[in-house]
Design an enzyme around this catalytic site. Structure first.
Site, mmCIF file in Angstrom:
data_model
loop_
_atom_site.group_PDB
_atom_site.id
_atom_site.type_symbol
_atom_site.label_atom_id
_atom_site.label_comp_id
_atom_site.label_asym_id
_atom_site.label_seq_id
_atom_site.Cartn_x
_atom_site.Cartn_y
_atom_site.Cartn_z
ATOM 1 N N GLN A 1 0.827 -1.212 0.000
ATOM 2 C CA GLN A 1 0.000 0.000 0.000
ATOM 3 C C GLN A 1 0.858 1.256 0.000
ATOM 4 O O GLN A 1 0.928 1.955 -0.994
ATOM 5 C CB GLN A 1 -0.945 -0.029 1.200
ATOM 6 C CG GLN A 1 -1.954 -1.171 1.122
ATOM 7 C CD GLN A 1 -2.867 -1.255 2.327
ATOM 8 O OE1 GLN A 1 -2.923 -0.351 3.151
ATOM 9 N NE2 GLN A 1 -3.592 -2.350 2.444
ATOM 10 N N ASP A 2 1.524 1.559 1.116
ATOM 11 C CA ASP A 2 2.451 2.687 1.155
ATOM 12 C C ASP A 2 3.561 2.358 2.147
ATOM 13 O O ASP A 2 3.460 1.389 2.902
ATOM 14 C CB ASP A 2 1.742 4.006 1.488
ATOM 15 C CG ASP A 2 1.133 4.037 2.877
ATOM 16 O OD1 ASP A 2 0.927 2.956 3.468
ATOM 17 O OD2 ASP A 2 0.858 5.140 3.375
ATOM 18 N N PRO A 3 4.650 3.108 2.137
ATOM 19 C CA PRO A 3 5.807 2.755 2.967
ATOM 20 C C PRO A 3 5.505 2.848 4.461
ATOM 21 O O PRO A 3 4.610 3.572 4.898
ATOM 22 C CB PRO A 3 6.864 3.796 2.564
ATOM 23 C CG PRO A 3 6.412 4.341 1.252
ATOM 24 C CD PRO A 3 4.921 4.282 1.283
#
Length: 233
Positions: free
Chosen positions: A69-71
């Site tokens: 999804q995101d870091p």
């Protein structure tokens, strides 16, 4: 200075995606990311690792895609210095960072499915170098602010990366963990690539442990390449 001056991208990917870089959506991404980078805010991963997933796995080498999804937006301390957990690979972390709960569950399921020893390090670079593209849908995040860079527009770019890869003639194994990742099914041409889904590995979700996701990945990999994927780290 341009985006690639701060965040190097390999020649192979620059050639593969060259038609994207002058499009208005990408120029807007570049503008917003550079503004964030030059602000007083701390951005993860380090700009040198923004495209780390792409740089480790050239387009011609991609066999498996594990979409994140995101870091990670968290930090850890090393010699009294704050360092980012994020390293530019979906689910992976810097070598000395503590292993987050989601990655811990990934290692548990991998061990349960295939008997792979549970690593003491969360660096997944070895998988990337063997052909697993560990791509996050959103490539950056502000320190301690989850999902803070949704506004930048990274998903437009990551969707185009996926779409271009899905145009290739070779079948890909696409692993989508959780409902957010599974929205990308709409991008995948039918009857061309192998789609494997499972719940998200976060302890807040249910059903990942016991899903057999790595058994499914290995079965698909054997069908295509007549050998096992090396999951050792």
């Amino acid at each position: 200075m341009k985006l690639f001056d701060y965040a190097p991208l390999s020649l192979a990917w620059r050639e593969f995606l060259q038609s994207e870089f002058k499009k208005p959506y990408f120029l807007e991404i570049e503008k917003r990311y550079l503004e964030a980078l030059k602000s007083p805010k701390t951005i993860f991963p380090k700009s040198s690792h923004l495209f780390y997933a792409l740089n480790l796995t050239p387009p011609c080498a991609v066999k498996i895609i594990l979409l994140g999804q995101d870091p990670y937006h968290s930090i850890y301390l090393e010699n009294s210095q704050e360092l980012p957990v994020a390293m530019g690979l979906s689910f992976g972390v810097n070598p000395n960072a503590p292993i987050p709960p989601s990655l811990r569950n990934i290692f548990k399921e991998l061990h349960a499915n295939l008997g792979v020893p549970i690593p003491c390090c969360g660096d997944l670079s070895a998988w990337a170098k063997r052909g697993m593209l560990l791509l996050n849908a959103i490539l950056s995040v502000e320190k301690k602010q989850a999902a803070s860079h949704q506004y930048i527009g990274w998903e437009n770019f990551s969707d185009r990366i996926l779409a271009r890869l899905f145009e290739t003639t070779s079948p890909l194994i696409v692993v989508l963990l959780g409902k957010v990742a599974q929205k990308k099914i709409a991008l995948i041409p039918k009857n061309k690539h192998i789609i494997i889904t499972a719940p998200h590995p976060s302890p807040l979700a249910r059903g990942f442990l016991g899903s057999g996701v790595f058994t499914s990945i290995q079965k698909a990999y054997r069908e295509i390449y007549r050998k096992d994927f090396d999951f050792s780290l």
